[in-house]
Design an enzyme around this catalytic site. Structure first.
Site, PDB file in Angstrom:
ATOM      1  N   HIS A 118      28.966 -77.931  -7.837  1.00  0.00           N
ATOM      2  CA  HIS A 118      28.946 -77.685  -9.282  1.00  0.00           C
ATOM      3  C   HIS A 118      27.838 -76.684  -9.605  1.00  0.00           C
ATOM      4  O   HIS A 118      27.062 -76.282  -8.752  1.00  0.00           O
ATOM      5  CB  HIS A 118      28.769 -78.998 -10.076  1.00  0.00           C
ATOM      6  CG  HIS A 118      27.414 -79.631  -9.997  1.00  0.00           C
ATOM      7  ND1 HIS A 118      26.969 -80.531 -10.931  1.00  0.00           N
ATOM      8  CD2 HIS A 118      26.395 -79.500  -9.094  1.00  0.00           C
ATOM      9  CE1 HIS A 118      25.750 -80.933 -10.609  1.00  0.00           C
ATOM     10  NE2 HIS A 118      25.380 -80.334  -9.512  1.00  0.00           N
TER      11      HIS A 118
ATOM     12  N   ASP B 191      37.198 -84.517  -4.994  1.00  0.00           N
ATOM     13  CA  ASP B 191      36.661 -84.419  -3.635  1.00  0.00           C
ATOM     14  C   ASP B 191      36.964 -83.047  -3.029  1.00  0.00           C
ATOM     15  O   ASP B 191      38.095 -82.575  -3.071  1.00  0.00           O
ATOM     16  CB  ASP B 191      37.282 -85.506  -2.752  1.00  0.00           C
ATOM     17  CG  ASP B 191      36.610 -85.563  -1.380  1.00  0.00           C
ATOM     18  OD1 ASP B 191      35.400 -85.298  -1.304  1.00  0.00           O
ATOM     19  OD2 ASP B 191      37.305 -85.870  -0.392  1.00  0.00           O
ATOM     20  N   HIS B 192      35.919 -82.434  -2.471  1.00  0.00           N
ATOM     21  CA  HIS B 192      36.043 -81.104  -1.873  1.00  0.00           C
ATOM     22  C   HIS B 192      36.508 -80.072  -2.897  1.00  0.00           C
ATOM     23  O   HIS B 192      37.235 -79.146  -2.573  1.00  0.00           O
ATOM     24  CB  HIS B 192      36.945 -81.133  -0.631  1.00  0.00           C
ATOM     25  CG  HIS B 192      36.220 -81.693   0.567  1.00  0.00           C
ATOM     26  ND1 HIS B 192      35.896 -83.018   0.677  1.00  0.00           N
ATOM     27  CD2 HIS B 192      35.742 -81.105   1.696  1.00  0.00           C
ATOM     28  CE1 HIS B 192      35.263 -83.232   1.823  1.00  0.00           C
ATOM     29  NE2 HIS B 192      35.144 -82.090   2.451  1.00  0.00           N
TER      30      HIS B 192
ATOM     31  N   HIS C 180      25.942 -75.212  -6.103  1.00  0.00           N
ATOM     32  CA  HIS C 180      25.397 -75.995  -4.992  1.00  0.00           C
ATOM     33  C   HIS C 180      26.235 -77.277  -4.964  1.00  0.00           C
ATOM     34  O   HIS C 180      27.228 -77.362  -5.690  1.00  0.00           O
ATOM     35  CB  HIS C 180      23.905 -76.281  -5.220  1.00  0.00           C
ATOM     36  CG  HIS C 180      23.647 -77.135  -6.407  1.00  0.00           C
ATOM     37  ND1 HIS C 180      23.710 -76.645  -7.700  1.00  0.00           N
ATOM     38  CD2 HIS C 180      23.389 -78.459  -6.526  1.00  0.00           C
ATOM     39  CE1 HIS C 180      23.472 -77.625  -8.549  1.00  0.00           C
ATOM     40  NE2 HIS C 180      23.276 -78.742  -7.875  1.00  0.00           N
TER      41      HIS C 180
ATOM     42  N   CYS D 258      19.402 -75.535 -10.383  1.00  0.00           N
ATOM     43  CA  CYS D 258      20.755 -76.078 -10.616  1.00  0.00           C
ATOM     44  C   CYS D 258      21.666 -75.059 -11.291  1.00  0.00           C
ATOM     45  O   CYS D 258      22.882 -75.265 -11.363  1.00  0.00           O
ATOM     46  CB  CYS D 258      20.694 -77.340 -11.473  1.00  0.00           C
ATOM     47  SG  CYS D 258      19.790 -78.677 -10.676  1.00  0.00           S
TER      48      CYS D 258
ATOM     49  N   HIS E  37      26.879 -81.771  -3.758  1.00  0.00           N
ATOM     50  CA  HIS E  37      26.358 -83.107  -3.478  1.00  0.00           C
ATOM     51  C   HIS E  37      27.413 -83.972  -2.801  1.00  0.00           C
ATOM     52  O   HIS E  37      28.609 -83.731  -2.945  1.00  0.00           O
ATOM     53  CB  HIS E  37      25.962 -83.811  -4.789  1.00  0.00           C
ATOM     54  CG  HIS E  37      24.894 -83.110  -5.567  1.00  0.00           C
ATOM     55  ND1 HIS E  37      23.600 -83.015  -5.126  1.00  0.00           N
ATOM     56  CD2 HIS E  37      24.930 -82.447  -6.752  1.00  0.00           C
ATOM     57  CE1 HIS E  37      22.879 -82.338  -6.011  1.00  0.00           C
ATOM     58  NE2 HIS E  37      23.657 -81.974  -6.999  1.00  0.00           N
TER      59      HIS E  37
ATOM     60  N   GLU F  81      23.879 -88.880  -7.591  1.00  0.00           N
ATOM     61  CA  GLU F  81      24.009 -87.453  -7.283  1.00  0.00           C
ATOM     62  C   GLU F  81      23.253 -87.135  -5.992  1.00  0.00           C
ATOM     63  O   GLU F  81      23.700 -86.346  -5.185  1.00  0.00           O
ATOM     64  CB  GLU F  81      23.442 -86.638  -8.447  1.00  0.00           C
ATOM     65  CG  GLU F  81      24.015 -85.249  -8.533  1.00  0.00           C
ATOM     66  CD  GLU F  81      23.560 -84.542  -9.786  1.00  0.00           C
ATOM     67  OE1 GLU F  81      24.400 -84.256 -10.643  1.00  0.00           O
ATOM     68  OE2 GLU F  81      22.338 -84.278  -9.925  1.00  0.00           O
TER      69      GLU F  81
END
Lengths: 135, 135, 135, 135, 135, 135
Positions: B14, B79-80, B39, B33, B41, B124
């Site tokens: 994100h 996801d991904h 980047h 951020c 998580h 996170e």
């Protein structure tokens, strides 16, 4: 001989993609890891240095110094970055955990101030880990 | 009344960025951020449902069913993925953990098959967690 | 050479008991682990494969493929089972973590699709772990 | 050959300080670890024994016996103690994790009832770990 | 309303001891925690702030700011210290986790920059945790 | 008011099965959890007591005493046992985590020596947790 390990973390995004292959081939090889806009992980890196404890300190290597080296050489350059786009030393490399660990070794191996580098472990998720020992 | 929690994980990227603000303001607010290329998580989501155990099963809610709902409604969609770019239900939202948790609540609350949704916790990193209870 | 580890979990029951010994001897050897009706664990298995990353993928072994092999060969056969009663390949074996790890090795070693099997670690509890390296 | 690991914990305080050096030198070497009144940790010790599982038990070493030895020889003597002041076998040693691990090895190596001692890992914090293998 | 939690760690020593009681009474009450030379822990503190996410940031509270406040007000003053001897704001207090959590609350409550303090959790070991909510 | 939590673990087997239903109905409801020979878990129980710290100790409740009560009343009776077969106080109950937590509450609530019981959390796996607060 004592093995001393320092653990650090960073959060980054990446995309698994081989530019010499077609989109379809990339998708077949890398599945959802090939997602065009990338995805990300909280990476955990464990760096192990091996050596004899020094007599006047009882340390193989001063972990404050090692931590500072890991910060300067690695964490500051990859944390909160896109590994394919933002990191000079990963350019042209498919950023699998395997390949990243080998690059980190090449960078860190000459910088270890005492003892010598024994291993780099890189956790990509809680289920997937790689380790490189310079072999 | 029993509180039943199911934990699931997903890996996503994100970027924290408010399009109504200048680049400079975004950088001041979101620091690293706000990195243009994002980047990522390994998110951990804990979903808590509260209710009375049913007499013939001893379950508040069948966790196999709940797990399947979490997979269909949330995990398969985030996801991904890049949370700003790839996820319809996060469009137009700054994807902080706070905002994501509130959206997940809105999606999941009507789908809980037995008991009712009590809380969504979203980790996170190992140091940063948010919780939303629909209040 | 990179060591790649995949972690999987399963929940099973077992009883430590040597049928060639008397009940009294079993109790002396295995104490509460010899309880007639068994007890159980959330096992964690870490499977490590070693090899060179392939050039076109950067993978030693595709972890999606490895995960699927672990599921088919091991997890589907031991998860939510009684290891002494329900698992063909553990028949006639005292199901200590040591013995289970050796059997898992024998099953998995010929199935590893790339690289070769280096180690199987089996966590029985958070305090007890065994590792087998085929030596 | 199987590697069997038992994990135990203890909470202790210590001070890193070399009495042959000046206060200023100690502070430079050990920084906040040299604090006159000490500081402390929840140590985690992982003791690994290697050997062949015995045929009548399937155990390399009975973990109940090993646990009892670790309690008597180590944990009872260091838990809730000041490692510099209260522990006979650490007298005259700078109690770094490296030095402690070597002393623990010397104590435990002759006491292992079956198999032989392979490794002692000592976690000082979640980020710092040392391992000694008698080399 | 979102509950936002930041986790920080520090390593310290302490001694449980009530100066108004005799040594014998202290030993009876506090057992090995009364050891004259103290012992220590890796403390984990989780600080939870509750509030509405702000519209222009999606944050209840900027965790970088909160982290800096926790560092200045708490961690820098207790990390690598003896809690009975070296910490002004713990003077005259029996440093049980309960009492420490209440003092940390009193210090942090007026410093929270956005939202308001909801809870302080303090882990003394992996088995012992306390939580204070200002009630 | 402080919430004090003690964590203990036990390893047990169980079978989810309602004797008033047919085998087919049990299988539909409980799937692989209905396996005739059972399966097992490493359970983690977290018991939370709430109260005011006492002035002369700084404790809400002496955790050594609480630990001993948990051992006598619960752990000694369920550890290394089959929950359906070997545990008097679970007879006639479908041993889901929900039902177990409620029985543990009924046993422990009158035994808490200081403060009062606030919550029992029972982790069945790393992904499934229940909590009962006596409501």
């Amino acid at each position: 001989m004592i093995y001393v390990t320092r653990r650090v973390t960073f959060s980054a995004s990446h995309r698994l993609f081989n530019p010499r292959l077609s989109d379809k081939e990339n998708e077949e090889l890398f599945d959802k890891c090939a997602n065009r806009n990338g995805h990300g992980h909280n990476y955990i890196m464990e760096v192990t240095v091996v050596g004899e404890p020094q007599e006047h300190t009882g340390y193989v290597v001063d972990l404050k110094t090692l931590k500072e080296i890991l910060r300067q050489e690695i964490v500051d350059k990859v944390d909160h970055r896109h590994l394919n786009e933002d990191v000079d030393f990963l350019k042209g490399i498919i950023p699998t955990a395997e390949n990243i660990a080998k690059v980190f070794w090449r960078i860190l191996q000459p910088k270890i101030p005492d003892g010598k580098l024994f291993s780099i472990r890189l956790h990509e998720t809680e289920n997937n880990v790689v380790e490189y020992r310079g072999e």
